[in-house]
Design a protein around this motif. Structure first.
Motif, mmCIF file in Angstrom:
data_model
loop_
_atom_site.group_PDB
_atom_site.id
_atom_site.type_symbol
_atom_site.label_atom_id
_atom_site.label_comp_id
_atom_site.label_asym_id
_atom_site.label_seq_id
_atom_site.Cartn_x
_atom_site.Cartn_y
_atom_site.Cartn_z
ATOM 1 N N SER A 83 0.815 -1.218 0.000
ATOM 2 C CA SER A 83 0.000 0.000 0.000
ATOM 3 C C SER A 83 0.849 1.270 0.000
ATOM 4 C CB SER A 83 -0.947 0.001 1.205
ATOM 5 O OG SER A 83 -0.248 0.261 2.413
ATOM 6 N N PHE A 84 2.123 1.145 0.275
ATOM 7 C CA PHE A 84 3.023 2.300 0.237
ATOM 8 C C PHE A 84 3.442 2.665 -1.183
ATOM 9 C CE2 PHE A 84 3.317 1.180 4.643
ATOM 10 C CZ PHE A 84 3.626 2.356 5.309
ATOM 11 N N ARG A 85 3.143 1.816 -2.136
ATOM 12 C CA ARG A 85 3.580 2.011 -3.522
ATOM 13 C C ARG A 85 3.200 3.387 -4.073
ATOM 14 N NH1 ARG A 85 2.122 -2.850 -6.882
ATOM 15 N NH2 ARG A 85 3.887 -3.621 -5.703
ATOM 16 N N ASN A 86 2.027 3.883 -3.727
ATOM 17 C CA ASN A 86 1.570 5.190 -4.208
ATOM 18 C C ASN A 86 1.458 6.207 -3.073
ATOM 19 O OD1 ASN A 86 1.259 4.420 -6.970
ATOM 20 N ND2 ASN A 86 -0.529 3.253 -6.337
ATOM 21 N N HIS A 87 2.171 5.960 -1.993
ATOM 22 C CA HIS A 87 2.129 6.797 -0.799
ATOM 23 C C HIS A 87 3.353 7.703 -0.768
ATOM 24 C CE1 HIS A 87 1.368 7.843 3.391
ATOM 25 N NE2 HIS A 87 2.597 7.475 3.714
ATOM 26 N N GLY A 88 3.129 8.986 -0.626
ATOM 27 C CA GLY A 88 4.225 9.940 -0.563
ATOM 28 C C GLY A 88 4.652 10.207 0.867
ATOM 29 N N ALA A 89 5.869 9.823 1.200
ATOM 30 C CA ALA A 89 6.423 10.092 2.536
ATOM 31 C C ALA A 89 7.936 9.910 2.475
ATOM 32 C CB ALA A 89 5.817 9.161 3.586
ATOM 33 N N PHE A 90 8.626 10.608 3.356
ATOM 34 C CA PHE A 90 10.076 10.462 3.420
ATOM 35 C C PHE A 90 10.451 9.087 3.971
ATOM 36 C CE2 PHE A 90 9.778 15.195 3.648
ATOM 37 C CZ PHE A 90 10.435 15.449 2.448
ATOM 38 N N HIS A 91 11.688 8.688 3.730
ATOM 39 C CA HIS A 91 12.178 7.361 4.136
ATOM 40 C C HIS A 91 11.944 7.088 5.622
ATOM 41 C CE1 HIS A 91 13.842 7.538 0.227
ATOM 42 N NE2 HIS A 91 15.103 7.773 0.511
ATOM 43 N N GLU A 92 12.279 8.076 6.434
ATOM 44 C CA GLU A 92 12.142 7.910 7.874
ATOM 45 C C GLU A 92 10.684 7.663 8.263
ATOM 46 O OE1 GLU A 92 15.625 10.635 6.937
ATOM 47 O OE2 GLU A 92 13.574 10.433 6.243
ATOM 48 N N ALA A 93 9.781 8.424 7.654
ATOM 49 C CA ALA A 93 8.356 8.281 7.972
ATOM 50 C C ALA A 93 7.835 6.910 7.567
ATOM 51 C CB ALA A 93 7.545 9.386 7.283
ATOM 52 N N CYS A 94 8.201 6.444 6.388
ATOM 53 C CA CYS A 94 7.740 5.129 5.932
ATOM 54 C C CYS A 94 8.250 4.020 6.842
ATOM 55 C CB CYS A 94 8.213 4.867 4.503
ATOM 56 S SG CYS A 94 7.378 5.835 3.241
ATOM 57 N N THR A 95 9.536 4.052 7.143
ATOM 58 C CA THR A 95 10.134 2.992 7.951
ATOM 59 C C THR A 95 9.477 2.920 9.324
ATOM 60 O OG1 THR A 95 12.246 3.310 6.795
ATOM 61 C CG2 THR A 95 12.310 2.076 8.865
ATOM 62 N N LEU A 96 9.349 4.065 9.987
ATOM 63 C CA LEU A 96 8.750 4.062 11.325
ATOM 64 C C LEU A 96 7.261 3.771 11.295
ATOM 65 C CD1 LEU A 96 11.567 5.177 12.035
ATOM 66 C CD2 LEU A 96 10.419 6.414 13.862
ATOM 67 N N GLU A 97 6.559 4.182 10.246
ATOM 68 C CA GLU A 97 5.133 3.859 10.157
ATOM 69 C C GLU A 97 4.928 2.351 10.077
ATOM 70 O OE1 GLU A 97 1.034 4.750 7.697
ATOM 71 O OE2 GLU A 97 2.783 5.983 7.281
ATOM 72 N N VAL A 98 5.756 1.667 9.300
ATOM 73 C CA VAL A 98 5.654 0.215 9.208
ATOM 74 C C VAL A 98 5.879 -0.407 10.587
ATOM 75 C CG1 VAL A 98 6.715 -1.881 8.273
ATOM 76 C CG2 VAL A 98 6.251 0.067 6.760
ATOM 77 N N GLY A 99 6.959 -0.021 11.254
ATOM 78 C CA GLY A 99 7.270 -0.587 12.563
ATOM 79 C C GLY A 99 6.199 -0.307 13.600
ATOM 80 N N LYS A 100 5.741 0.925 13.673
ATOM 81 C CA LYS A 100 4.764 1.298 14.693
ATOM 82 C C LYS A 100 3.390 0.682 14.431
ATOM 83 C CE LYS A 100 7.072 5.410 16.373
ATOM 84 N NZ LYS A 100 6.946 6.835 16.687
ATOM 85 N N ARG A 101 3.012 0.553 13.168
ATOM 86 C CA ARG A 101 1.731 -0.110 12.868
ATOM 87 C C ARG A 101 1.773 -1.581 13.275
ATOM 88 N NH1 ARG A 101 -1.792 1.559 8.629
ATOM 89 N NH2 ARG A 101 -2.880 -0.405 9.043
ATOM 90 N N LEU A 102 2.914 -2.221 13.066
ATOM 91 C CA LEU A 102 3.039 -3.614 13.506
ATOM 92 C C LEU A 102 2.929 -3.726 15.019
ATOM 93 C CD1 LEU A 102 5.763 -4.880 11.050
ATOM 94 C CD2 LEU A 102 3.533 -5.935 11.427
ATOM 95 N N VAL A 103 3.579 -2.832 15.724
ATOM 96 C CA VAL A 103 3.494 -2.840 17.187
ATOM 97 C C VAL A 103 2.041 -2.662 17.629
ATOM 98 C CG1 VAL A 103 4.122 -1.554 19.281
ATOM 99 C CG2 VAL A 103 5.876 -2.140 17.592
#
Length: 152
Positions: A83-103
């Protein structure tokens, strides 16, 4: 199958969510609660978009977690990452969003994520986050992604 009736994506056709906000991370019971073990997901073809230029960004994500009562259901994780394929966000935001959503979805005993981003403008950006120190006695292998030297 008992304990899996709540799953909405596994075993049926499921479209790629239009955005991470629309994606649903599903969980299944941990078959070995009380045992300290590591689950690893590697996503070497993760993509998102630069929020300013709209150009694609590419990363190799490595997600390690120690489950408590729940495991993330892997098809829902695949759809969430896609779902991130068409999502605009900086590298840091994407990486932490993935981790925090999993938590938020599975409440693991411990989680770490490494986002190894391919260079844009000649500079690779690697982003790392973890929930705290790893549990004592955990076998924790290296994430296996070398520092950038022409990754591939």
């Amino acid at each position: 199958m008992a304990g899996y009736d709540h799953l909405t994506q596994l075993g049926s056709k499921a479209a790629l969510p239009a955005s991470p906000d629309e994606a649903v991370l599903e969980a299944v019971p941990n078959p070995h609660p009380g045992t300290t073990y590591l689950v690893r997901f590697a996503a070497p073809e993760f993509t998102s978009l630069c929020p300013l230029t709209g150009q694609p960004d590419f990363a190799h994500l490595v997600i390690d977690y120690v489950p408590d009562a729940l495991l993330v259901e892997s098809k829902s994780l695949k759809l969430f990452l896609g779902s991130f394929r068409n999502h605009g966000a900086f590298h840091e935001a994407c990486t932490l969003e993935v981790g925090k959503r999993l938590v938020d979805a599975i409440a693991p005993l411990w989680l770490r994520i490494g986002g190894y981003w391919y260079p844009r403008g000649g500079i690779p950006i690697d982003v790392f986050w973890q929930t705290g120190p790893p549990p004592e006695g955990l076998w924790l292998p290296d994430q296996g992604v070398p520092s950038y030297r022409g990754r591939g």
